[in-house]
Design a protein around this motif. Structure first.
Motif, PDB file in Angstrom:
ATOM      1  N   TYR A  84       0.820  -1.215   0.000  1.00 26.86           N
ATOM      2  CA  TYR A  84       0.000   0.000   0.000  1.00 26.86           C
ATOM      3  C   TYR A  84       0.864   1.280   0.000  1.00 26.86           C
ATOM      4  CZ  TYR A  84      -3.852   3.155   0.622  1.00 26.86           C
ATOM      5  OH  TYR A  84      -4.753   4.173   0.426  1.00 26.86           O
ATOM      6  N   GLU A 122     -12.548   9.423   9.780  1.00 30.07           N
ATOM      7  CA  GLU A 122     -12.115   9.068   8.420  1.00 30.07           C
ATOM      8  C   GLU A 122     -12.598   7.659   8.125  1.00 30.07           C
ATOM      9  OE1 GLU A 122      -8.052   9.860   7.189  1.00 30.07           O
ATOM     10  OE2 GLU A 122      -8.184   8.255   5.683  1.00 30.07           O
ATOM     11  N   GLY A 180     -12.539   4.394   5.887  1.00 30.56           N
ATOM     12  CA  GLY A 180     -11.494   3.794   5.045  1.00 30.56           C
ATOM     13  C   GLY A 180     -10.161   4.424   5.409  1.00 30.56           C
ATOM     14  N   ARG A 216      -2.290   7.049   6.408  1.00 30.72           N
ATOM     15  CA  ARG A 216      -1.528   8.040   5.635  1.00 30.72           C
ATOM     16  C   ARG A 216      -1.999   9.464   5.944  1.00 30.72           C
ATOM     17  NH1 ARG A 216      -2.379  10.438   0.615  1.00 30.72           N
ATOM     18  NH2 ARG A 216      -4.510   9.614   0.578  1.00 30.72           N
ATOM     19  N   ASP A 239     -12.327   1.168   9.340  1.00 34.35           N
ATOM     20  CA  ASP A 239     -11.882   0.363   8.196  1.00 34.35           C
ATOM     21  C   ASP A 239     -12.298  -1.087   8.426  1.00 34.35           C
ATOM     22  OD1 ASP A 239      -9.451   1.178   5.957  1.00 34.35           O
ATOM     23  OD2 ASP A 239     -10.043  -0.937   6.113  1.00 34.35           O
ATOM     24  N   PHE A 258     -18.479   1.110   6.141  1.00 35.79           N
ATOM     25  CA  PHE A 258     -18.979   2.476   5.864  1.00 35.79           C
ATOM     26  C   PHE A 258     -20.490   2.575   6.089  1.00 35.79           C
ATOM     27  CE2 PHE A 258     -15.850   2.609   2.011  1.00 35.79           C
ATOM     28  CZ  PHE A 258     -14.789   2.802   2.858  1.00 35.79           C
TER      29      PHE A 258
HETATM   30  C1  LIG Z   1      -8.069   3.565  -1.104  1.00 30.84           C
HETATM   31  S1  LIG Z   1      -7.872   3.020   0.568  1.00 30.84           S
HETATM   32  C2  LIG Z   1      -7.854   4.612   1.357  1.00 30.84           C
HETATM   33  C3  LIG Z   1      -6.992   4.650   2.607  1.00 30.84           C
HETATM   34  C4  LIG Z   1      -6.711   6.051   3.144  1.00 30.84           C
HETATM   35  N1  LIG Z   1      -7.944   6.778   3.422  1.00 30.84           N
HETATM   36  C5  LIG Z   1      -5.876   6.835   2.151  1.00 30.84           C
HETATM   37  O1  LIG Z   1      -6.358   7.856   1.661  1.00 30.84           O
HETATM   38  O2  LIG Z   1      -4.734   6.414   1.869  1.00 30.84           O
HETATM   39  C6  LIG Z   1      -9.511   2.425   0.961  1.00 30.84           C
HETATM   40  C7  LIG Z   1      -9.652   1.819   2.365  1.00 30.84           C
HETATM   41  O3  LIG Z   1     -11.074   1.611   2.586  1.00 30.84           O
HETATM   42  C8  LIG Z   1     -11.278   0.343   3.221  1.00 30.84           C
HETATM   43  N2  LIG Z   1     -12.635  -0.103   2.858  1.00 30.84           N
HETATM   44  C9  LIG Z   1     -13.087  -0.456   1.633  1.00 30.84           C
HETATM   45  N3  LIG Z   1     -14.394  -0.726   1.666  1.00 30.84           N
HETATM   46  C10 LIG Z   1     -14.788  -0.538   2.954  1.00 30.84           C
HETATM   47  C11 LIG Z   1     -16.051  -0.617   3.619  1.00 30.84           C
HETATM   48  N4  LIG Z   1     -17.163  -0.973   2.966  1.00 30.84           N
HETATM   49  N5  LIG Z   1     -16.108  -0.314   4.934  1.00 30.84           N
HETATM   50  C12 LIG Z   1     -14.969   0.033   5.619  1.00 30.84           C
HETATM   51  N6  LIG Z   1     -13.742   0.132   5.040  1.00 30.84           N
HETATM   52  C13 LIG Z   1     -13.663  -0.144   3.715  1.00 30.84           C
HETATM   53  C14 LIG Z   1     -10.159  -0.534   2.694  1.00 30.84           C
HETATM   54  O4  LIG Z   1      -9.902  -1.622   3.581  1.00 30.84           O
HETATM   55  C15 LIG Z   1      -8.987   0.466   2.574  1.00 30.84           C
HETATM   56  O5  LIG Z   1      -8.183   0.488   3.738  1.00 30.84           O
END
Ligand SMILES: C[S@@+](CC[C@H](N)C(=O)[O-])C[C@H]1O[C@@H](n2cnc3c(N)ncnc32)[C@H](O)[C@@H]1O
Length: 263
Positions: free
Chosen positions: A17, A47, A49, A54, A70, A99
């Motif tokens: 990641y 926040e 996800g 980060r 998350d 979410f």
């Molecule tokens: C693109 S990453 C973004 C991480 C961080 N916010 C960033 O900007 O670097 C998306 C994150 O959302 C989480 N995620 C995806 N679908 C989700 C859901 N339905 N509920 C909770 N978390 C979720 C994933 O596990 C992942 O860690």
């Protein structure tokens, strides 16, 4: 858990990641944008996800507490480790939740869903449910901020191309290359990101290839506006980038939405 659930996809994505985000243009722009938004909030900041922290850990380093939600245990572990290394674990509250169903102890002043993460909710109905749930977890006057891809023909063509994303050393010290290409279904508005990591020996011979996949989707701007309005939000702004340039089809690179639950 199915092999294509976001948690299992990100559990296997966790160890690349940091390379992934370091080599993506939008992460460098979205980081200060979200950290500033968290700093401006007058009350609890969430926040969705939170990933490897980060953004949230940077906000914590600057003195702002963040509740991170998350579904992926591996991503939450990375976030915890990053917060410990930065000496700010006490500023973070981490929740393993979805979410669409997370429950806060007290209503939030700001809920953010950064870095195209709304696209991990596969259908319009999932996104509608998430927006209604976010609305319910905000206090009156509270804000919801999220961004999404702006899918132009150029971006679709770019995503479909095989690209060398990074050259790096893995945690175990191996010489590695990270490649990516995506299957984009314009009708269904879905993106299947396929990335493969090649580990090479001293002669440049391939010793190991590991594939990882992510399922994404996107909203057209009109759909995002409709979903926000249907959930009861007042739309404050839509920007076309993280420098807050007002959205215009001709110049936008992203859709960055700021919405408020009416006071
Ligand atoms: C693109 S990453 C973004 C991480 C961080 N916010 C960033 O900007 O670097 C998306 C994150 O959302 C989480 N995620 C995806 N679908 C989700 C859901 N339905 N509920 C909770 N978390 C979720 C994933 O596990 C992942 O860690």
């Amino acid at each position: 858990m199915s092999l294509t659930s976001p948690a299992s996809e990100y559990d296997s994505f966790a160890d690349i990641y940091a390379v992934w985000t370091d080599t993506a243009a939008s992460t460098h722009a979205n980081l200060p944008f979200y950290v500033n938004a968290y700093a401006e909030a007058d009350g609890p900041v969430v926040e969705l996800g939170v990933g490897d922290g980060r953004i949230a850990v940077q906000a914590a380093v600057e003195g702002h507490a963040v509740i991170g939600v998350d579904l992926s245990g591996a991503m939450l572990d990375l976030c915890r480790r990053r917060a410990v290394d930065a000496g700010v674990l006490d500023q973070l509250t981490l929740m393993r939740a979805d979410f669409r169903t997370f429950e806060l102890e007290s209503p939030a002043a700001l809920i953010a869903l950064p870095y195209h993460s709304i696209g991990h909710l596969p259908t319009l109905e999932d996104k509608r449910r998430a927006m209604a749930h976010v609305f319910s977890q905000l206090r009156p006057g509270g804000r919801f901020i999220f961004d999404d891809f702006l899918m132009t023909p150029d971006l679709v063509a770019h995503m479909r191309r095989v690209q060398l994303r990074a050259e790096y050393r893995t945690a175990a010290g191996a010489d590695a290359l990270l490649w990516v290409a995506s299957l984009v279904n314009e009708q269904e508005q879905t993106i299947r990101v396929v990335t493969w990591e090649d580990e090479l020996d001293a002669d440049g011979l391939l010793v190991r290839r590991r594939h990882r996949r992510l399922s994404l989707s996107w909203l057209e701007p009109a759909q995002a506006r409709d979903l926000l309005t249907q959930a009861g939000f007042d739309i404050e702004a839509c920007y076309g980038d993280f420098s807050r340039t007002p959205f215009s089809d001709a110049t936008a690179h992203e859709q960055v939405w700021l919405a408020r639950r009416p006071a």
